[in-house]
Design a protein around this motif. Structure first.
Motif, PDB file in Angstrom:
ATOM      1  N   HIS B  71      65.884  69.823  35.642  1.00 49.15           N
ATOM      2  CA  HIS B  71      64.512  69.371  35.405  1.00 49.15           C
ATOM      3  C   HIS B  71      63.696  70.421  34.658  1.00 49.15           C
ATOM      4  O   HIS B  71      63.250  71.400  35.250  1.00 49.15           O
ATOM      5  CB  HIS B  71      63.878  69.066  36.760  1.00 49.15           C
ATOM      6  CG  HIS B  71      62.490  68.500  36.694  1.00 49.15           C
ATOM      7  ND1 HIS B  71      62.114  67.519  35.803  1.00 49.15           N
ATOM      8  CD2 HIS B  71      61.372  68.771  37.432  1.00 49.15           C
ATOM      9  CE1 HIS B  71      60.836  67.212  36.006  1.00 49.15           C
ATOM     10  NE2 HIS B  71      60.370  67.960  36.961  1.00 49.15           N
ATOM     11  N   LEU B  72      63.543  70.231  33.366  1.00 48.56           N
ATOM     12  CA  LEU B  72      62.659  71.070  32.560  1.00 48.56           C
ATOM     13  C   LEU B  72      62.981  72.566  32.715  1.00 48.56           C
ATOM     14  O   LEU B  72      64.038  72.917  33.257  1.00 48.56           O
ATOM     15  CB  LEU B  72      61.192  70.795  32.932  1.00 48.56           C
ATOM     16  CG  LEU B  72      60.659  69.413  32.485  1.00 48.56           C
ATOM     17  CD1 LEU B  72      59.597  68.903  33.427  1.00 48.56           C
ATOM     18  CD2 LEU B  72      60.074  69.507  31.082  1.00 48.56           C
ATOM     19  N   PRO B  74      61.572  75.122  34.538  1.00 47.01           N
ATOM     20  CA  PRO B  74      61.698  75.702  35.880  1.00 47.01           C
ATOM     21  C   PRO B  74      62.967  75.259  36.617  1.00 47.01           C
ATOM     22  O   PRO B  74      63.595  76.065  37.302  1.00 47.01           O
ATOM     23  CB  PRO B  74      60.429  75.204  36.590  1.00 47.01           C
ATOM     24  CG  PRO B  74      59.427  75.084  35.484  1.00 47.01           C
ATOM     25  CD  PRO B  74      60.224  74.544  34.314  1.00 47.01           C
ATOM     26  N   HIS B 100      59.778  67.034  28.334  1.00 51.05           N
ATOM     27  CA  HIS B 100      58.692  66.067  28.141  1.00 51.05           C
ATOM     28  C   HIS B 100      58.960  65.206  26.906  1.00 51.05           C
ATOM     29  O   HIS B 100      59.619  65.649  25.957  1.00 51.05           O
ATOM     30  CB  HIS B 100      57.367  66.804  27.957  1.00 51.05           C
ATOM     31  CG  HIS B 100      56.825  67.381  29.229  1.00 51.05           C
ATOM     32  ND1 HIS B 100      56.516  66.614  30.324  1.00 51.05           N
ATOM     33  CD2 HIS B 100      56.547  68.656  29.582  1.00 51.05           C
ATOM     34  CE1 HIS B 100      56.059  67.385  31.296  1.00 51.05           C
ATOM     35  NE2 HIS B 100      56.070  68.638  30.879  1.00 51.05           N
ATOM     36  N   ASP B 108      51.037  70.733  26.383  1.00 46.46           N
ATOM     37  CA  ASP B 108      51.310  71.876  27.263  1.00 46.46           C
ATOM     38  C   ASP B 108      51.031  71.513  28.723  1.00 46.46           C
ATOM     39  O   ASP B 108      50.277  72.200  29.426  1.00 46.46           O
ATOM     40  CB  ASP B 108      50.480  73.102  26.836  1.00 46.46           C
ATOM     41  CG  ASP B 108      50.935  74.365  27.557  1.00 46.46           C
ATOM     42  OD1 ASP B 108      52.125  74.467  27.880  1.00 46.46           O
ATOM     43  OD2 ASP B 108      50.071  75.248  27.819  1.00 46.46           O
ATOM     44  N   ALA B 109      51.647  70.429  29.171  1.00 46.76           N
ATOM     45  CA  ALA B 109      51.488  69.965  30.562  1.00 46.76           C
ATOM     46  C   ALA B 109      52.009  71.041  31.521  1.00 46.76           C
ATOM     47  O   ALA B 109      52.748  71.936  31.123  1.00 46.76           O
ATOM     48  CB  ALA B 109      52.243  68.645  30.742  1.00 46.76           C
ATOM     49  N   PRO B 110      51.611  70.946  32.801  1.00 45.77           N
ATOM     50  CA  PRO B 110      51.913  72.045  33.741  1.00 45.77           C
ATOM     51  C   PRO B 110      53.368  72.510  33.745  1.00 45.77           C
ATOM     52  O   PRO B 110      53.631  73.708  33.814  1.00 45.77           O
ATOM     53  CB  PRO B 110      51.517  71.450  35.097  1.00 45.77           C
ATOM     54  CG  PRO B 110      50.406  70.499  34.771  1.00 45.77           C
ATOM     55  CD  PRO B 110      50.765  69.908  33.435  1.00 45.77           C
ATOM     56  N   LEU B 111      54.324  71.586  33.665  1.00 41.12           N
ATOM     57  CA  LEU B 111      55.734  72.006  33.749  1.00 41.12           C
ATOM     58  C   LEU B 111      56.321  72.449  32.410  1.00 41.12           C
ATOM     59  O   LEU B 111      57.500  72.800  32.344  1.00 41.12           O
ATOM     60  CB  LEU B 111      56.577  70.876  34.355  1.00 41.12           C
ATOM     61  CG  LEU B 111      56.623  70.866  35.891  1.00 41.12           C
ATOM     62  CD1 LEU B 111      57.099  69.520  36.422  1.00 41.12           C
ATOM     63  CD2 LEU B 111      57.521  71.985  36.416  1.00 41.12           C
ATOM     64  N   ALA B 112      55.535  72.426  31.339  1.00 40.36           N
ATOM     65  CA  ALA B 112      56.074  72.816  30.030  1.00 40.36           C
ATOM     66  C   ALA B 112      56.358  74.310  29.974  1.00 40.36           C
ATOM     67  O   ALA B 112      55.611  75.118  30.518  1.00 40.36           O
ATOM     68  CB  ALA B 112      55.081  72.438  28.936  1.00 40.36           C
ATOM     69  N   SER B 113      57.461  74.667  29.320  1.00 38.20           N
ATOM     70  CA  SER B 113      57.732  76.085  29.050  1.00 38.20           C
ATOM     71  C   SER B 113      58.783  76.172  27.955  1.00 38.20           C
ATOM     72  O   SER B 113      59.257  75.149  27.463  1.00 38.20           O
ATOM     73  CB  SER B 113      58.199  76.819  30.309  1.00 38.20           C
ATOM     74  OG  SER B 113      59.442  76.325  30.748  1.00 38.20           O
ATOM     75  N   ASP B 114      59.129  77.380  27.576  1.00 39.85           N
ATOM     76  CA  ASP B 114      60.055  77.604  26.471  1.00 39.85           C
ATOM     77  C   ASP B 114      61.496  77.531  26.993  1.00 39.85           C
ATOM     78  O   ASP B 114      62.067  78.530  27.416  1.00 39.85           O
ATOM     79  CB  ASP B 114      59.756  78.977  25.850  1.00 39.85           C
ATOM     80  CG  ASP B 114      60.622  79.259  24.628  1.00 39.85           C
ATOM     81  OD1 ASP B 114      61.632  78.551  24.400  1.00 39.85           O
ATOM     82  OD2 ASP B 114      60.284  80.207  23.903  1.00 39.85           O
TER      83      ASP B 114
END
Lengths: 513, 513
Positions: B71-72, B74, B100, B108-114
């Motif tokens: 999941h994404l 994290p 996403h 840039d929703a809360p769970l977004a990252s690189d």
């Protein structure tokens, strides 16, 4: 003085008092240095998700940065999810990650990996020590960056720099505060509020302090608007002496509904509301058509000070918000539901509690009831990376030994970092973990249902349910040294929570839904 | 057909049969697709360290790649440590990470990252889906890269590509095998072996198959050398019909001692031995002065085939190694020690067992005794990222339902991914977890002692000991649905292990040292 000792002596100078840690061989010089240079309490976590989540919870409550000590790339990696939450909470945690001795790095030993690549997505600053002598100064660089950017900072400390002689205590400049908002910005927002069109003030960051909320409520009363809280604040104060305010909900259509009818939306220490996930046919940015967006303070700025300036600019310093209607909360009876659990927590929490809210699908009712509770602080899951609750409660309890901590905890999320219960037991922390035990990832069932899948097939059911076997929470808690009870009715839950708040040390209550 | 269905139909075409998963909202279209396009068994892990470690263990044993569903950023991050081990084991796991919807990514929703930055350090290949139509072909790209490079590959799948119509089943080319070694290389090594100077053949990768070891032993017999195993092999075969061989030890001085007296060191599917950590005054590369280094096969090459060619080139196809001396293993009596636990495992394992070795400081005796055990496969901690044992045992048991799996498990490491016991219970896997319960990170005490610290101060002691409270392993196992017993003597341990090997399903035995 060794490099490690210089680093720690500098950290103490910089006000660091607690280090959450799970060290390995490359960190042994630092482990020894905690005894040689006393002044920092070390708290062991059984996995790094516990370590970084506790550092986040501690820093949110203590107001001074916690340090973490992590073992090379893989140890750091285990802590990334909770650092992601810390990043979204704008928490200035300072990570120290051990690295192989500089001369050993070319050997590509088994534990070697690209630590910078792992650290960058969750750190505002990433750097390396360059010698034993400079390690203290490099710690200061990390600390200044963390406090300036309000983001985690990560210092990679080579083992030979740590074990070598020549360490020094570096000068520590004053801690940078959040950036101030320009008067121009305040005046522009004041002009908008003077229009007579109905505004909403959306608060985040330090605007959600008790004083910030009070000031915002006075402004809203003066200009005929409303104060709202961002969906998942890092920290929010609640209680009889704090005006209650609505929180933005989770699903996008509900957010749009909450904001309906406002001509202006003023952001105060937060960003524009966006959907947690993208859904077909729904927008990403959740600002209704016809609502104009304005920014009083960015998340990195001093939103509370900006509210003070706005109160002055709008002449609302002496405005009196109407006496709020507080919810009536009834004692839950019979079978438990998620709102019954929220009610039980509201009714039993002692004055000055800290409520860590990782209830996910089970805690939706809490913000609506919490205004009936005694004065307390709520801290929430800012980044959506589950497994934050038990660690954050652990860190909050280390930061505030005189306050009772209640972890309002979804079961699926709790299982990510259940190891944190052990740290609560070892440190004799006054934490009550309330497991909302529905034996499923309820939020995923809800998402499947939104997607039109009301009867998931066997594969989907198997990936959203936690039964077969259902985890036995009283056994798990006992395994980590935390006394636990099971409650299946409202009456039992109220009893268990009252009992837990009276006895010192950690407790776990499994609330079976 | 939706994009997710095209991706899964392609995966089935490509021979994928198992997906270890912990999905979230962005993965719901894939979760639904497992029911729409049946053919892949889904196995839920309660945290992603379990998921990726199980995928590693499965792939090492099954020989075909497992898929993971994460999941994404994290969720992926929680699985990095065990992917680090998979990378060091050269295991071609195929990760599918939800992302996403493309149009939601700018929010840039809360769970977004690189995600790329997180994935690169543990993946030989990282890519993204570009449409519903191409998702199947992009899965094939990931799979070809994983098998070609013998490394994990990571495909980032956008939610809108997964839920949109237009998915297709892509053509699946033949699975690439490991690269072949050139005859020139074989001849060069054969020439070295013809010198009459004493060589050691250091085996890794598929050279540690039963046939590989037998061939190497014939070559060594013909040229007057010895066969050694790399320190922590991904997989090694042992048993009465496999020539026993020494394994390289952990500490650098012991490695140098093991290699003392060899004129040549020939690498066969492994890299030059390096120190696990850098120590003051010790070299990084552990090849004695005067020992010449030669490479027959790199870790990415087909080492077993290279050994066959070398046997031919050295004329040792028909050589007969002398009948090996096998260790005599006595039944342990009285108080338990780590070598007593190793002996008990050797004496009680059924024919054809899989021994997962994450014993860390407790399992040092095992390789020396294992030649007395029935035929079995050992899989070990390749990358040093602890928390691999319970997950890898889980995956190995899914791959080989007819074989008994024994997880020889250090307690501190087990606590990282103890959640994996639940998956063993849910899947009714035939795994016995043997916890070497010394309530400490013994390896760290050993490292402190090497650094001259024999009496650690309170901070160091607190960060290396797991007592106060000692985790209660029988309670933890029960909490996850695994029956457990405690053994404090050799007699009890032998009984418990025999009993566990006779009863189907998972068991845990706490062996108290």
């Amino acid at each position: 003085m060794k490099g490690a000792e210089g680093l720690l002596a500098t950290a103490i100078e910089a006000g660091v008092r607690v280090c959450f840690a799970n060290p390995g061989t490359t960190e042994m010089p630092l482990v020894e240095a905690f005894d040689a240079v006393p002044g920092i309490r070390t708290v062991l976590g059984l996995s790094e998700g516990v370590v970084t989540g506790a550092a986040d919870g501690y820093t949110r409550m203590a107001g001074v940065p916690a340090m973490t000590l992590l073992h090379l790339g893989p140890g750091f990696a285990n802590g990334i999810a909770n650092l992601h939450n810390a990043r979204r909470a704008r928490t200035p945690v300072i990570n120290v990650v051990g690295e192989h001795a500089t001369w050993h790095q070319p050997a590509d030993a088994p534990l070697a990996s690209d630590i910078e690549s792992l650290a960058a997505p969750v750190s505002g600053w990433v750097g390396r020590t360059t010698s034993a002598r400079s390690a203290g100064a490099e710690f200061v660089e990390a600390r200044q960056a963390a406090l300036r950017d309000r983001l985690p900072a990560t210092l990679i400390a080579a083992a030979d720099h740590m074990w070598s002689e020549g360490g020094t205590t570096a000068d520590v400049p004053p801690a940078p505060g959040p950036a101030e908002v320009e008067q121009e910005q305040v005046d522009a927002v004041a002009k908008v509020l003077a229009s007579g069109e109905r505004p909403a003030l959306l608060l985040g960051g330090n605007a959600l302090s008790a004083d910030g909320i009070r000031t915002a409520a006075r402004i809203a009363a003066a200009v005929g608007g409303e104060v709202l809280a961002e969906r998942s604040p890092a920290r929010i104060e609640r209680g009889p002496d704090v005006p209650p305010l609505r929180s933005l909900p989770y699903f996008p259509e509900d957010v749009l509904g909450s904001l309906d009818g406002f001509s202006h939306l003023v952001l105060v220490g937060t960003t524009e509301p966006v959907a947690f996930f993208g859904y077909e046919g729904m927008p990403s940015v959740l600002v209704p058509d016809g609502t104009q967006l304005h920014t009083l303070a960015d998340p990195g700025q001093d939103a509370a000070a900006a509210l003070d300036a706005l109160a002055e600019a709008t002449g609302s310093a002496d405005a009196r918000p109407p006496a709020p209607q507080r919810p009536e909360v009834r004692a839950p009876q019979g079978d438990l539901t998620s709102s019954a659990i929220a009610a039980a927590i509201v009714l039993t929490q002692p004055e000055g509690a800290i409520v860590v809210n990782e209830g996910v699908s089970s805690s939706g009712a809490y913000p609506g009831l919490a205004a009936a509770a005694p004065r307390h602080t709520e801290i929430t899951l800012t980044g959506g990376a589950i497994g934050m609750g038990i660690p954050a409660a652990t860190g909050a309890a280390v930061a505030c030994p005189d306050r009772h901590v209640i972890d309002f905890q979804a079961d699926g999320s709790a299982l990510y970092t259940v190891q944190g219960l052990w740290t609560q037991a070892r440190q004799r922390l006054d934490v009550t973990t309330v497991i909302c035990s529905n034996s499923r990832y309820r939020i995923l069932e809800a998402e499947l249902s939104r997607a039109g899948v009301d009867r998931p097939g066997p594969a989907a059911a198997g990936m959203t349910a936690l039964g077969d076997p259902a985890p036995d929470w009283t056994a798990l808690a006992a395994g980590f040294g935390v006394p636990a009870v099971r409650a299946t009715t409202g009456e039992q839950l109220l009893d268990a929570l009252r009992q837990a708040s009276l006895e010192p040390g950690p407790h776990l209550v499994e609330a079976v839904i």
